[in-house]
Design a protein around this motif. Sequence first.
Motif, PDB file in Angstrom:
ATOM      1  N   GLN A  58      34.010  46.002  36.604  1.00 18.93           N
ATOM      2  CA  GLN A  58      34.057  47.430  36.295  1.00 18.93           C
ATOM      3  C   GLN A  58      34.442  48.231  37.532  1.00 18.93           C
ATOM      4  OE1 GLN A  58      31.864  49.573  33.465  1.00 18.93           O
ATOM      5  NE2 GLN A  58      30.445  47.890  33.046  1.00 18.93           N
ATOM      6  N   ARG A 105      37.590  50.698  27.521  1.00 19.97           N
ATOM      7  CA  ARG A 105      38.022  51.315  28.783  1.00 19.97           C
ATOM      8  C   ARG A 105      38.726  50.296  29.676  1.00 19.97           C
ATOM      9  NH1 ARG A 105      33.536  53.297  29.862  1.00 19.97           N
ATOM     10  NH2 ARG A 105      32.717  51.661  31.229  1.00 19.97           N
ATOM     11  N   TRP A 148      29.744  43.225  27.599  1.00 14.63           N
ATOM     12  CA  TRP A 148      30.305  44.554  27.368  1.00 14.63           C
ATOM     13  C   TRP A 148      30.101  45.024  25.935  1.00 14.63           C
ATOM     14  CZ3 TRP A 148      35.721  43.616  30.009  1.00 14.63           C
ATOM     15  CH2 TRP A 148      35.535  43.594  31.398  1.00 14.63           C
ATOM     16  N   THR A 177      32.833  50.031  26.913  1.00 12.34           N
ATOM     17  CA  THR A 177      33.219  49.397  28.181  1.00 12.34           C
ATOM     18  C   THR A 177      34.457  48.530  27.995  1.00 12.34           C
ATOM     19  OG1 THR A 177      30.898  49.369  28.890  1.00 12.34           O
ATOM     20  CG2 THR A 177      32.423  47.902  30.042  1.00 12.34           C
ATOM     21  N   ASP A 211      29.866  41.861  35.806  1.00  5.82           N
ATOM     22  CA  ASP A 211      30.083  43.161  35.156  1.00  5.82           C
ATOM     23  C   ASP A 211      30.305  44.249  36.202  1.00  5.82           C
ATOM     24  OD1 ASP A 211      30.019  45.299  33.191  1.00  5.82           O
ATOM     25  OD2 ASP A 211      27.944  45.619  33.767  1.00  5.82           O
TER      26      ASP A 211
END
Length: 745
Positions: free
Chosen positions: A222, A277, A270, A274, A218
């Motif tokens: 990200q 995005r 997520w 998230t 993650d």
Amino acid sequence: MGFAAVLRGHEDVLSQVESGIGGVQDALGPKVWSGEAANAWQYEAGHARARQRELGELARPVRAALDEYADAVVSLRAQVSFQRQAREDAERMRYVVGGFDGSASPAVEARRAMLAEQAEVDAHVAGAALRDLAVQRQALDDRLVAALAIPGDSGWAQRKEVLSRAGITRVEALDTAKLVAAYNRFTDQALDGDLKAGDVTYLQDFFTVWGKDPAVMDAYFQSLGGERTRELVNALGTSMTDADQSVTAAALHGLAVAMRQGLATASHSWGEKTADRFAADMFTGATGTIGGGLSVIGWLFHDRASTPMSATFATAMADQIDAVERSPGRPGELGLVDTSVVAGGRSLMWFETSSTDPMPSDRPAEQVFATLALYPEATLDWFSDSRPDDVAQADWLGEGRVDYWFGKRDWGVSVTGDGFETPAALWTSLQSVEGAPASGTYDAETWTKAEEVSGGIIYGLAGNPRFTTDQLTDDAAIRMVTALAVEIPMLTEWAIIRGEGAADLGAKTGRDRLPWTDEVRSVLTISRKTLADFTGTLGQHEAAGWYLTEAVDYYQQTLISTAASAPGSFIQDGVEVLDGDGVFARVVGLQALVDGATDGVDISSAAAIDARNQKFAEWPVAVLEEIIPIPGTDQILGKSVGWVADLAIEELVSAGVEQGGKRAEALWAGNEKQAVINANADCIDRADEMKFLSARIVFQIAPEKFATEQGAIEAYDQQAQKYLDVYSSARDMTDGNAGEAVCTQ
């Protein structure tokens, strides 16, 4: 002992944490908390729980080895002390009695010599015992060292190497942010065009070690962002076909696959924001003419068997694709396709297959929506979204999506290669949500949502100019029939019994009480013409036609069985099961529908279908598990009756049917084996056959209802007309020539 006690304490804490997480997971189950955020939390909590269990299992044998070692050493200590004391006593005795004393008498000298010899023997025995105890101690040490050694399959050496490349060389320096930042630097170097074997190896090691860790993945993705993720995968794919590239194609492909696995791991943790995005960032700059970005998205979502992306990520990416494909002014309904001369996703797929056909990765919508179909709740939510439609200005967002993706979009096999398999998968998926028609349970809100979407799907597909028999793959056609089979009880009430539908009511669903059910529920208000259009497309498909006839026949058998069990019951308010508009209006109408839909088709037998493609024998059960439920039968038979989706091997469930009912079933059995009608004259004969057969079955079930069998036949004249009416509608679709003049007496 101290170390064992510490580990025992850790084991207890790990066990308590695992148990605590499990308790919270149970307490926050789907009846308390559901949706995307709940699914993401359950996934992360499950991973944390598994991690506690794993650590506990790793600590347990080490603690046991320490305990065993400590107990053994304590036991040895007593033996060693005893033997050391014996050796010291023997040495002391040898010293005391040693030497020569000339003043001593011969007797004393003899005694001294004997004591000295005994002391020497005692010293030797004690020494030998100590040496044996030393061997035992060494063996204990060796076993303990082996127990404390890091398992060879733990990848610790590789993990240490990965950490050291990130500048992490001490336990206290462990930091996810530092680790991610370091490997982002290797990513930057690769994206700058400086793709070296060392960087590929370093990144491969990173994903091998941490690819299944949600927290690290993650943080990494990200930090990397969706666009740079797409660009890196694209760079790996395009480099595979670069003659000047020094890194092997296998190494490049291996890293891309590891990245896909890592992205899937990250996506399951997520939440909606998230995922939205990341998907928006990944879709930014992805075009179908240059750069290969769309093919990368298709490739990332293609491996649904082993590395499926999460429901939240699939939903977010579906939103992106939906906004583009349904955007006003966009020409045609052919869907997004990557036509880039050089496309990384396409190169990666070429490496995985020997096919020279167009690569599935070039069509990202097919891959994303097939992934969405893995998640029934997410699929139903997406197509029933009640928010305003800002894309195409439909009454509501879900309606606009159903209208486009089922009613307008071209999924034809000759154009997309999909052959409507993805729409079929989406439909069967949303029907299986708990409380929806295919689930075997009833929840008013879920059932209504599923029926509204299913109504839109049938209307959409029936009106889609590309939804034709020749554009359907076998798999898609059979899936469609299975989805339709779920709806047969509901469709029968409006399209067969009433003959009216949404065109008359201005809606795709209405409220009705199904046969033998207590509550009023949502049912499809599909018109007879629309249903005929839809079933005609499927009925003209040689593989799906067999499943369609079997599905209809099974529902007919179930209606007859239930009627035979309770011939005096009411099928609906004021309508007895054996009345003219009771069970046999439904049985005969459905027969006319399937006869008209399959007119002129050389329908393959189940054996022929299975011989051609074994998956047809296995697929239905895999999709809908055990049964397609028939509402209401439990009210009469005491248990819900359904037909197994693979109808070829299932026999009718007819609990509680009396002998008269069994004779009635025997009369109907074999009806589906009749030759398919090929001429209008045969249709009239078939209509009379339906009338006579219905009357004979009624007379078998309840002879007291009519004085004679002839009386039953006269009372059932309307069944022949019902057959003619419905058959004409269905036949109209199948050959394009039939009309109201067909099959009139």
